[in-house]
Design an enzyme around this catalytic site. Structure first.
Site, PDB file in Angstrom:
ATOM      1  N   LYS A 147      60.486   7.802 -35.649  1.00 54.21           N
ATOM      2  CA  LYS A 147      58.943   7.469 -34.885  1.00 54.21           C
ATOM      3  C   LYS A 147      58.729   8.650 -34.190  1.00 54.21           C
ATOM      4  CE  LYS A 147      59.385   2.726 -34.020  1.00 54.21           C
ATOM      5  NZ  LYS A 147      57.875   2.209 -34.405  1.00 54.21           N
ATOM      6  N   ASP A 177      56.916   7.288 -38.927  1.00 48.81           N
ATOM      7  CA  ASP A 177      56.212   6.215 -38.327  1.00 48.81           C
ATOM      8  C   ASP A 177      55.325   6.848 -37.101  1.00 48.81           C
ATOM      9  OD1 ASP A 177      54.769   4.216 -37.356  1.00 48.81           O
ATOM     10  OD2 ASP A 177      56.588   2.884 -37.036  1.00 48.81           O
ATOM     11  N   GLU A 203      53.877   6.105 -41.770  1.00 46.74           N
ATOM     12  CA  GLU A 203      53.287   5.018 -41.344  1.00 46.74           C
ATOM     13  C   GLU A 203      52.249   5.243 -40.439  1.00 46.74           C
ATOM     14  OE1 GLU A 203      55.881   1.766 -40.008  1.00 46.74           O
ATOM     15  OE2 GLU A 203      57.483   2.608 -41.049  1.00 46.74           O
ATOM     16  N   ASP A 228      50.578  -0.305 -41.407  1.00 42.85           N
ATOM     17  CA  ASP A 228      51.278  -1.104 -40.807  1.00 42.85           C
ATOM     18  C   ASP A 228      50.566  -1.925 -39.745  1.00 42.85           C
ATOM     19  OD1 ASP A 228      53.135  -2.403 -38.761  1.00 42.85           O
ATOM     20  OD2 ASP A 228      54.117  -0.782 -38.326  1.00 42.85           O
ATOM     21  N   LYS A 255      55.724  -7.193 -41.187  1.00 42.98           N
ATOM     22  CA  LYS A 255      56.373  -7.917 -40.183  1.00 42.98           C
ATOM     23  C   LYS A 255      55.854  -9.297 -40.117  1.00 42.98           C
ATOM     24  CE  LYS A 255      56.867  -3.636 -37.595  1.00 42.98           C
ATOM     25  NZ  LYS A 255      56.136  -2.616 -38.330  1.00 42.98           N
TER      26      LYS A 255
END
Length: 337
Positions: A147, A177, A203, A228, A255
């Protein structure tokens, strides 16, 4: 049919940092459906400031859906479209009620196969992220998701460079991400710098809702882009196809708690396949109840021979997680028999 709703607060072992802020606790609602003989449990877990159904009267709305199901025996699928975390929790509870612990008839559900997963490195300062990265590699992960977007970009670039100096892309697959952290005006330049280091994908480089800008980036970027947050709130099947047709990403990341429950994710996967867009499934900081359901769902929609690592390594995040028969062995998630 009867139901019960239990609200719980989970506590992170260490603060979970993203570009949108830091999580120290996690609010979830457990739904139990009962028919007198059997019971099914599901997890409803919206994320504050992110989920389209993170509403102030969440428990009351969830209770209304439960009451309607108990009266009719059928989930109100159309009404639930705009409440993905509730939809996912109720879908899970209903599958659990009907089929027991094995929600789907797959080798993973029966404890016969594992699912490859990526290791997750949370945001922090340079030293913290480097330590977490090395810890994941020592545990045997060959795909690591990093991240970025919370600290100075030059430091993050240095971290990626350091990893690549130690491990080639043949040894470690790197996913990034950004959680929408890059300003559009700087995004392409940053993607070009990152592309030197054999990155699998990045992402959500810019904030969601900028379809034209995101389409430009997907067309010009030297790095494959995965959507995402962009998918959140896009609940109509025709709109899903329209958005993917415009933006043309390389991947979408699904998700269930955010992107329409299991039903909505199936729609995304079908549309993506028609357009040649890849996908994988990840958890969204659920407890082990939600994680178990998501992993079983992934084994169902992608088949038992999953090759692409999924984002399912979040089962050890909480000090007070709910025990489930899940175990990480090397870089795979297994259900224990």
């Amino acid at each position: 049919m009867t139901y019960e709703i239990e609200e719980r607060t989970l506590h992170f072992k260490q603060p979970a940092g993203t570009s949108r802020g830091v999580y120290t606790t996690r609010q979830i609602w457990l739904v139990r459906l009962k028919d007198g003989k059997r019971e099914g449990i599901g997890e409803c877990a919206p994320l504050p400031d992110l989920s389209c159904d993170a509403i102030s009267d969440y428990a009351e709305v969830l209770a209304r859906f439960c009451e309607k199901f108990c009266q009719t025996g059928v989930l109100d699928d159309e009404a639930l479209r705009d409440y993905p975390s509730m939809r996912f929790g109720l879908e899970t509870a209903l599958l659990n009620l009907r089929h027991g612990a094995c929600l789907f008839d797959t080798a993973f559900s029966h404890g016969e196969e594992g699912i490859p997963i990526n290791g997750l490195v949370w945001m922090g300062n340079y030293e913290e992220m480097l330590y977490r990265m090395e810890e994941k590699l020592e545990k045997g992960f060959r795909c690591v998701k990093l991240k970025i977007g919370a600290i100075d970009f030059d430091q993050e670039l240095e971290l990626v460079k350091h990893i690549r100096e130690r491990f080639s892309f043949h040894e470690v697959e790197l996913r990034l991400d950004a959680n929408g952290a890059f300003p559009y005006e700087e995004a392409l330049y940053k993607l070009e710098l990152l592309s030197q280091y054999a990155i699998h994908s990045i992402e959500q480089p810019i904030k969601a809702g900028q379809w034209a800008y995101m389409a430009d980036l997907c067309r010009e970027s030297p790095l494959p882009i995965a959507l995402d947050e962009e998918l959140i709130g896009v609940n109509d099947p025709e709109m899903k196809a329209y958005m993917l047709h415009i933006i043309k990403p390389r991947y979408i990341i699904l998700k269930p708690s955010l992107h329409g429950g299991m039903t909505g994710c199936r729609e995304w996967i079908e549309v993506a396949r028609e357009l040649g867009v890849g996908s994988w499934i990840t958890s969204a900081l659920e407890s082990n109840i939600g994680l178990d359901a998501i992993a079983q769902f992934a084994s169902h929609v992608y088949g038992d021979a999953i090759r692409m690592p999924q984002g399912l390594g979040t089962g050890q995040l909480f000090t007070d997680n709910i025990p489930m028969p899940l175990e990480i062995r090397g870089d795979q998630l297994w259900r224990c028999r």
